[in-house]
Structure formats: C-alpha cells, structure tokens
Write a protein that holds these residues in place. Structure first.
Motif, PDB file in Angstrom:
ATOM      1  N   GLY A  45       0.809  -1.213   0.000  1.00 20.29           N
ATOM      2  CA  GLY A  45       0.000   0.000   0.000  1.00 20.29           C
ATOM      3  C   GLY A  45       0.845   1.266   0.000  1.00 20.29           C
ATOM      4  N   ALA A  46       1.953   1.251   0.780  1.00 24.40           N
ATOM      5  CA  ALA A  46       2.822   2.432   0.845  1.00 24.40           C
ATOM      6  C   ALA A  46       3.475   2.711  -0.501  1.00 24.40           C
ATOM      7  N   THR A  47       3.933   1.660  -1.168  1.00 29.36           N
ATOM      8  CA  THR A  47       4.573   1.865  -2.473  1.00 29.36           C
ATOM      9  C   THR A  47       3.555   2.280  -3.534  1.00 29.36           C
ATOM     10  N   LEU A  48       2.351   1.737  -3.436  1.00 25.98           N
ATOM     11  CA  LEU A  48       1.306   2.175  -4.362  1.00 25.98           C
ATOM     12  C   LEU A  48       1.000   3.653  -4.178  1.00 25.98           C
ATOM     13  N   ALA A  49       1.016   4.091  -2.899  1.00 27.05           N
ATOM     14  CA  ALA A  49       0.697   5.484  -2.608  1.00 27.05           C
ATOM     15  C   ALA A  49       1.646   6.438  -3.311  1.00 27.05           C
ATOM     16  N   LEU A  50       2.835   5.978  -3.648  1.00 26.74           N
ATOM     17  CA  LEU A  50       3.826   6.845  -4.282  1.00 26.74           C
ATOM     18  C   LEU A  50       4.100   6.452  -5.725  1.00 26.74           C
ATOM     19  N   PHE A  51       4.468   5.198  -5.942  1.00 30.06           N
ATOM     20  CA  PHE A  51       4.810   4.776  -7.305  1.00 30.06           C
ATOM     21  C   PHE A  51       3.599   4.842  -8.223  1.00 30.06           C
ATOM     22  N   PHE A  52       2.458   4.389  -7.735  1.00 29.90           N
ATOM     23  CA  PHE A  52       1.260   4.507  -8.559  1.00 29.90           C
ATOM     24  C   PHE A  52       0.862   5.969  -8.725  1.00 29.90           C
ATOM     25  N   GLY A 199      -2.674  13.647 -11.106  1.00 32.44           N
ATOM     26  CA  GLY A 199      -3.684  13.760 -10.061  1.00 32.44           C
ATOM     27  C   GLY A 199      -4.561  12.525  -9.980  1.00 32.44           C
ATOM     28  N   SER A 200      -4.943  11.981 -11.142  1.00 27.56           N
ATOM     29  CA  SER A 200      -5.803  10.806 -11.172  1.00 27.56           C
ATOM     30  C   SER A 200      -5.132   9.602 -10.524  1.00 27.56           C
ATOM     31  N   SER A 201      -3.884   9.336 -10.910  1.00 31.25           N
ATOM     32  CA  SER A 201      -3.190   8.173 -10.346  1.00 31.25           C
ATOM     33  C   SER A 201      -2.760   8.426  -8.912  1.00 31.25           C
ATOM     34  N   ALA A 202      -2.458   9.684  -8.568  1.00 38.11           N
ATOM     35  CA  ALA A 202      -1.997   9.996  -7.210  1.00 38.11           C
ATOM     36  C   ALA A 202      -3.088   9.740  -6.180  1.00 38.11           C
ATOM     37  N   ILE A 203      -4.306  10.157  -6.464  1.00 38.40           N
ATOM     38  CA  ILE A 203      -5.364   9.985  -5.474  1.00 38.40           C
ATOM     39  C   ILE A 203      -5.664   8.512  -5.263  1.00 38.40           C
ATOM     40  N   ILE A 204      -5.536   7.692  -6.295  1.00 34.56           N
ATOM     41  CA  ILE A 204      -5.768   6.253  -6.134  1.00 34.56           C
ATOM     42  C   ILE A 204      -4.670   5.645  -5.267  1.00 34.56           C
ATOM     43  N   GLY A 205      -3.410   5.970  -5.584  1.00 28.73           N
ATOM     44  CA  GLY A 205      -2.304   5.411  -4.827  1.00 28.73           C
ATOM     45  C   GLY A 205      -2.339   5.795  -3.367  1.00 28.73           C
ATOM     46  N   ILE A 206      -2.569   7.058  -3.085  1.00 31.21           N
ATOM     47  CA  ILE A 206      -2.615   7.522  -1.702  1.00 31.21           C
ATOM     48  C   ILE A 206      -3.798   6.898  -0.971  1.00 31.21           C
TER      49      ILE A 206
END
Length: 809
Positions: A45-52, A199-206
């Motif tokens: 989840g943490a890596t998704l919050a940033l890499f995604f 913005g689209s991918s950032a909100i999903i990852g976070i």
C-alpha cells in the motif's frame, strides 16, 4: 482464438510483473502467516501510494495511438523519481510497524516492477512477443522460488525475496541504458502533458495506503491481514483487468475499430460472479465445510463479496480505459477523487456504525462507487439530455435538500431529540447526519460536469494529500493518534465536495441561475422559520427550541441561524428587483428579524443588519430608493425590541454557554450572567491557547500536532483556520487559502460591473468564510460546511460565467 492468444502474451507478462507481490500476499495469508501478509500489504500500500501516484496512467498513454507517449522519456522520468519515492516508501512502511529488512526488499521489488511496466508497454507497442514471453517465464520462476524460500524458514529468510526483487532489473537493463542516454530536454513538454494524469493516479495510490492504514487501525493486525488477503483474492479479476488486460483490449479496439470483449474473460467473470455468490452464501449460513480450511466465516464472506466486486470493477475499469485512451473530452480525475475519498470514509463508518461484519463488503463497495462515478463521467452528455426537461426541478430539489435542516440518525432514523445540548456519546450511530449530505453526493452523480468543477477537485485533492502527509509525519510511532487524525481528516474533507457540487450546479446563465436559487431558498425559509418560531413559543420558550414538532434541528443555536440568514440574503439580493418576489421578501422581514433575535445569535443579527445596510447603500447611491433603509430600521427595531422584552432568552443563551450542558434539558434555566459575555471570554481563551500551541515551532506550524488538546478544557478552537492548522498544519490549509485568494481576486477585478444578485452572493460567501468561520468551525460540520462550500462553488462558477459574458459583450 490464435489472434487473441497472440496479443494476450503482453497482458500476461504485465500480470506477472505487477501482481507478484499480491500473489505472495495471498499465498502467505492462506498458509496461515497473516502477520507477514499484513506487513506485505502495508508495504504494498505504501509503495502504491507513491509509485502509482506518479505513474500517470503510463501504460495507457504509451499504448494510445491518438496521443502516444515516448517510452524512453517515461523511463527517464521514472529513473529520476526512483530514489526519492523509494526513500519515502521506506519511511511510510516502517512508520506502520514493518520490519526494516522486509521493507527494503519489497520496495526494491516495487522499483523493478515500476521500470518493468514501461519496458513491457514498449514491447507491446512494437509487438515484440518473444521478449515478453521470456520476461513472463522469469517472473513465474522467481515468484515460486521466493515463496518456497519463505516456507523453508532458513537462517536467511529474505534471500529468496532478494533474488525475486533484483533479477527482473536485468531484463530491462537495455531499456534503462537507452533512457539514461537521453538528455534532460526529453522531459520538457513531456512532463507538462502528464500533469492532468498525475492527479488521477496519485489519489488512487494515496487512497490505497490510507485505506489499509484505516483497516489496520480499526480492526487490528490479524483481522486486517485476513481482509487484505480476502480483498486480494476476490479482487483478482478487477486488478488483472485494471493493470494488465484493460489497456491491451482497448488498444485492440482502437486498431480494429470494433468493440472487443474476449470470450474467456466474459466466461471468467461469470464464473467469478457465481463462485463468489456461492462462497458468500456458504459463509453466511456457517457451512461446516469452510471451517475445515482453518479460516473464519468472516474471511470467506469477504472473499465472496470481493469476487462479486471484482466483476463490477472490471466493467468500471472498462469505462475508465475508454475515457483515458479514446475520449479526449473527458477525464477521470474528478471521479477518482470523489470515489476514493468516499471509500476511505466508509471504513470507520462501516466498523463503528454498522459493525465488523460490514468490513467484508468494502471491496464490493469500492467497485460500485467506481462504476457509478465513471459511468456518470462517461454519460455526462447523455445524462444532461435525459434530465434536460427536468433540470430546474432537479436543481430545486437539491437546493431544498441543502438548506432544510432535517437530520437522521443511524440508530433512531429521523432526528427528534428535544434536548438543547444533544450529546451523541461519541457514537457514530447517534450522530445526526443532515439530509444535505445525501443531496450533495447524489447531486454530483446526477449533474456530472466534472470538468467544470476542476478547481474544486484540485483543491480537495491537494488538501487531502497535505493532510495525509501531516498525519504520517506528525504521528509516527503513535498508532492511536494516527487513527484519530485520519478520521478527523475525513471530517474536514467530506463537506468539501459541496464545492464541486456548487460548480456543477450553476447552469451557466449567471442571472437566471441566481434567481432560481434565491426563489428556492426563500420558499424554504417562508415555511421553516415561522414554523420554528411558533413551535418554540408553543413550548413556552422565548428563545428557539430544538424541536419543530415532526423533527428536531441539530445545532439550532450554533450554526443554523447564520445559515438561514445567509440563504435569506442570497434571495434578497437576487430577487429584490423582481416585484412579486420582493413582496414575499418584505413579508418575511419581521419574521426573520424576530427569528434571529430568538436565536440570540449576535452573528446572525449582525449579518442580517449588514445585509440590509449594504443593500440600502447600493440603492441609495444608485437611484435614491429609501425602502431598503426603512427595512433596515425595522429589522433593527424588531430584533433589539424582542431581545429587550424577552430577557430570559439572553440569560438562557449566555448562561447556557457558561454552564455544563448536562444542566439543561427542555426546561428553562436561569443562570447568573457575567458582565462580559462568557462565549466571548471563552473564544479569546481558546484562540490564545491554540495560537500559542501552533507557533511553538516551525514544524508544528507546517504539519500540526499529533494529538488533539484536552477536550474537557479546550473543546474547540472556535476558529476553523486555527483548528485546521493546529491539527494538520499550514500546508493543509494552503489549497483553501489559495482558492480563497483567487475568489477575492476575481471579485475585485469585476466589482464595478457585478449585478446585484452576484454582489449578494459575494457578500454571503465572504462573510461565511472570513467572519463566521473565524468565530466557529462551520466548514468541518456537515450542515453548515456543505452549505458554505456549495455557495462558494456556485460563486466561483458564476464569476467565471460573468467574465466570459463580459468579454463576449
């Protein structure tokens, strides 16, 4: 079938690259190592919050034939971001309690996957199937080896993980070297074009990271591990489509010019739906066979519901990919923001409001939200055409629902508590929820218009990011504090979506839109205000009582009077020049004057007088009309006169504020009153305390405190801005301050030419933002917050429309 198999080698390679960590999580969870599965889930989840977050829908853009992105430039950009993102991922992982060695190897694996995604996308664009097949085989072998090594329980348990993480980098080594040979100019223009997708991918990852944190905090590590595993199992179909199949199928549709949905995929979805339903039913009736697996019935309920959700998610993602790759008129930023934040809000509400069992359906809920909001975005024009004959009626219903003070409780239905100081006991089931909450989110879906509300969604997005950052940094090593701050974050964010509703609400006809809103507000006030006054007098009170007969009004003395005055002034300025409606306004003048006096709200009384004063000045300077000035004198006389003859109202209000709330019920109370109003003294004390606590250090100014103050001594800052800075720091307030500055600049630029209705709207919005919320925390309360943000959104859109109309003229 041969043709389908040929292009399917690429999504299969992408699946092997992307889902290896998910497969490992599932395998560990099913094999009984829930604690390790939870740790892997947190790092994932943490890596998704940033890499995604920084992926910017790269694969879809590289494969898009209408606007392809160069893979070399994308690879170079990711190499530049790699080390900073890895460092922050490490910090987020260890702050959630993950062992440092495990965090490092899993983050390395995520780095390899992130670079491998670009390499595989370029192979697919060039149709190089052999290399993709070799990459697929290597990934499968390494994953089996990593899992087997963990089960062996050797003295070096992470050696297999290190090989699994590092060796895939060799497969894309050539692509990395080619990217490094590019110069920095390759990033110019490229980065600018990607900004809308970040913005689209950032909100999903976070949201993935915060979602898992919330689940971990509210359920505990073992239950969270089971839920992460169940969501991963059930969500395989949705995740596979979103991360592998979707982009390839959409590319095939672009090249063939035909709609395409592979038979095997449809069959898999039908099977998944049927199996998921059977598993859920079996778990719901406690089928003994499931107990033999060693997993709880709760776990299998989550698996069943998630498998059903996975099917829904596929259809939602199918819409998303078409919006990204085939439709240049729409984007997914707005839908992604609202659906993910609503999902985060569902975690504490599902657990504390409805119980642990409801947590099993969270993945299904996420899929339903995705489908609803993506469909709303895709079918925006269709919805507009469908609702065109009834648009005004829909807007009328929305405006009524936003203003009328009807509240509901999960425990008792319609809110009908007669006590002056209602106490929910800290339980969500008892918390009164206004009708405006449901109207706000339903309105966003029905109206669509996501692009029109881009300022609102960007403000919400940036505020959410800064709040999450402040929460993680300020609450490190303090899990209980982090949980409470994340829930507090949702209290601030959820009313903000009314800002988007306000921007979508306006029809684009600045003058006519203002009159419609004014007529609706005036009609609601003409019913509710006299009813509230008569009901209070009937109960024997000279001040407002909470009960209005069929329902009770929550916070009837704190927030509702100012909101009612605001609605009245919006109507006053919009309809003053319409003769028939001016008569209604004048008839309601004495009722409003007595109402604000009965509320003993100095803010409401002062605001009503200011509204008529400015209206009088406007007309006096324009055409020497004296009627507004006479009305001003009438309002002042009635308000002051009512307070003079109903002295017990003043005693009650200020005595009530200075004494414990438990001392009061529906009976009258007479308490000695100080010469200085106690609420003013309290506010000064609170402001001084919060200010002193904020300026203790630059760190506290920027990111806020980790814990709330002692609520028995300092229950509220009585200032929204101090409250927000204290809890989340100035950075979290920056997006709102920026939007407020933009609003003021727009008003200043056009002030000399604004019509009267727009002047009134400016007055109300600025008063609510700059005065009311400097004395209270209305923007974080559902009823006043939604109403204020809604009017702000309407104002932003109307100023934009006015500017275009003026330029066109």
């Amino acid at each position: 079938m041969i043709k389908i198999t040929a292009y399917m080698i690429f999504p299969m390679a992408v699946m092997a690259n992307t889902f290896a960590m998910t497969v490992l999580l599932i395998a560990l969870g099913v094999s009984g190592q829930s604690g390790l599965a939870a740790d892997i889930g947190m790092v994932h989840g943490a890596t998704l919050a940033l890499f995604f977050a920084f992926s910017a829908n790269a694969r879809s853009l590289i494969l898009s034939e209408s606007s392809p992105v160069q893979a070399g430039s994308m690879m170079l950009a990711r190499l530049v971001l790699l080390l900073p993102l890895a460092a922050v991922s490490y910090f987020l992982s260890i702050s959630a309690g993950v062992e440092a060695g495990l965090a490092v190897v899993l983050i390395l694996r995520r780095c390899a996957e992130w670079l491998g995604e670009v390499h595989l996308s370029e192979l697919e664009r060039l149709d190089r199937r052999r290399e993709a097949g070799l990459y697929l085989a290597i990934q499968v072998v390494l994953l089996v080896m990593a899992f087997g090594w963990l089960l062996l329980d050797t003295s070096h348990p992470y050696l297999g993980l290190w090989l699994w993480a590092a060796l895939p980098l060799l497969a894309c080594f050539g692509a990395i070297l080619n990217a490094l040979s590019l110069n920095s100019r390759s990033l110019k223009g490229f980065t600018f074009n990607l900004i809308p997708h970040f913005g689209s991918s950032a909100i999903i990852g976070i949201s993935v990271y915060v979602f898992r944190l919330l689940v971990l905090f509210v359920t505990g590590k073992e239950t969270a591990g089971d839920l992460f595993t169940a969501f991963a199992i059930g969500g395989v179909t949705g995740s596979v489509f979103a991360n592998a199949l979707g982009a390839s199928i959409t590319l095939h549709e672009q090249r063939s010019g035909k709609r395409h949905f592979p038979y095997l995929l449809r069959l898999a979805l039908n099977v998944s739906l049927a199996v998921g339903a059977c598993i859920f039913i079996a778990a719901a009736v406690d089928l003994p066979m499931l107990a033999l697996t060693g997993k709880s019935f709760f776990f299998w309920q989550a698996v069943g519901l998630s498998m059903i959700g996975g099917v829904v998610m596929v259809y939602a993602q199918r819409i998303r990919f078409r919006l990204l790759q085939q439709d240049e008129e729409h984007d997914v930023f707005g839908p992604d923001v609202i659906m993910n934040i609503l999902l985060l809000a569902a975690v504490p509400f599902a657990y504390y409001l409805l119980g642990r069992e409801l947590m099993a359906g969270l993945y299904l809920l996420s899929a339903v939200l995705a489908y609803v909001f993506y469909s709303s975005s895709q079918k925006e024009e269709t919805l507009n055409q469908l609702f065109e004959p009834a648009k005004d009626k829909i807007r009328i219903i929305m405006a009524v629902s936003l203003l009328i003070p009807i509240f509901f409780q999960a425990s008792h239905g319609l809110f009908r508590d007669p006590s002056f100081a209602f106490d929910s006991g800290g339980r969500l089931v008892n918390l009164p929820i206004p009708l405006s909450v449901f109207a706000c989110y339903a309105g966003i879906v029905v109206l669509g218009e996501y692009r029109r509300a881009i300022k609102a969604y960007m403000t919400i997005f940036l505020t959410c990011i800064f709040m999450v950052m402040a929460t993680v940094v300020s609450s490190i090593d303090n899990i209980e504090s982090e949980e409470s701050k994340l829930i507090l974050l949702l209290q601030y964010i959820l009313p903000m979506f009314a800002l988007a509703l306000g921007q979508a609400y306006d029809t684009g006809r600045s003058d006519e839109g203002g009159k419609l809103l004014g007529k609706v507000f005036l009609s609601v006030l003409a019913i509710i205000v006299p009813l509230h006054l008569l009901s209070s007098w009937y109960q024997g009170f000279s001040y407002l009582a909470p009960s209005v007969g069929l329902f009770s009004i929550y916070q009837h003395l704190q927030y509702v009077p100012v909101i009612f005055v605001s609605a009245y002034l919006v109507a006053l300025y919009a309809l003053w020049n319409v003769l028939n409606w001016r008569r209604v306004l004048l008839v309601l003048v004495p009722v409003m004057a007595i109402y604000v006096a009965a509320s003993v709200s100095m803010l409401a009384i002062g605001f009503l007088l200011i509204g008529f004063l400015l209206l009088g000045i406007w007309h006096w300077r324009g055409n020497q009309a004296k009627l507004p000035a006479l009305v001003l004198l009438l309002v002042a006389a009635l308000s002051i006169g009512y307070l003079f003859f109903a002295k017990d109202a003043v005693v009650f209000k200020f005595g009530f504020l200075s004494a414990p709330s438990s001392d009061y019920g529906v009976d009258k109370a007479v308490v000695a009153v100080d010469t200085v109003p106690p609420n003013l003294k309290e506010r000064i004390d609170y402001w001084s305390y919060y200010w002193d606590q904020i300026v203790e250090s630059p760190r506290l100014i920027l990111i806020g405190h980790s814990e709330a103050p002692d609520r028995s001594r300092y229950p509220s800052a009585h200032n929204f801005y101090l409250d927000l800075i204290y809890n989340f720091g100035f950075l979290a307030l920056l997006p709102l301050i920026t939007l407020l500055a933009l609003t003021c600049a727009r008003i200043y630029q056009n002030w000399q030419n604004l019509p009267l209705g727009l002047v009134g709207l400016c007055l109300v919005v600025l008063f609510l933002l700059l005065v009311d919320n400097s004395l209270k925390v209305g923007l974080r309360q559902p009823y006043p917050g939604i109403f204020t943000y809604f009017l702000w959104g309407v104002l932003l859109n109307r100023l934009t429309v006015f500017k275009f109309e003026r330029n066109a003229a």
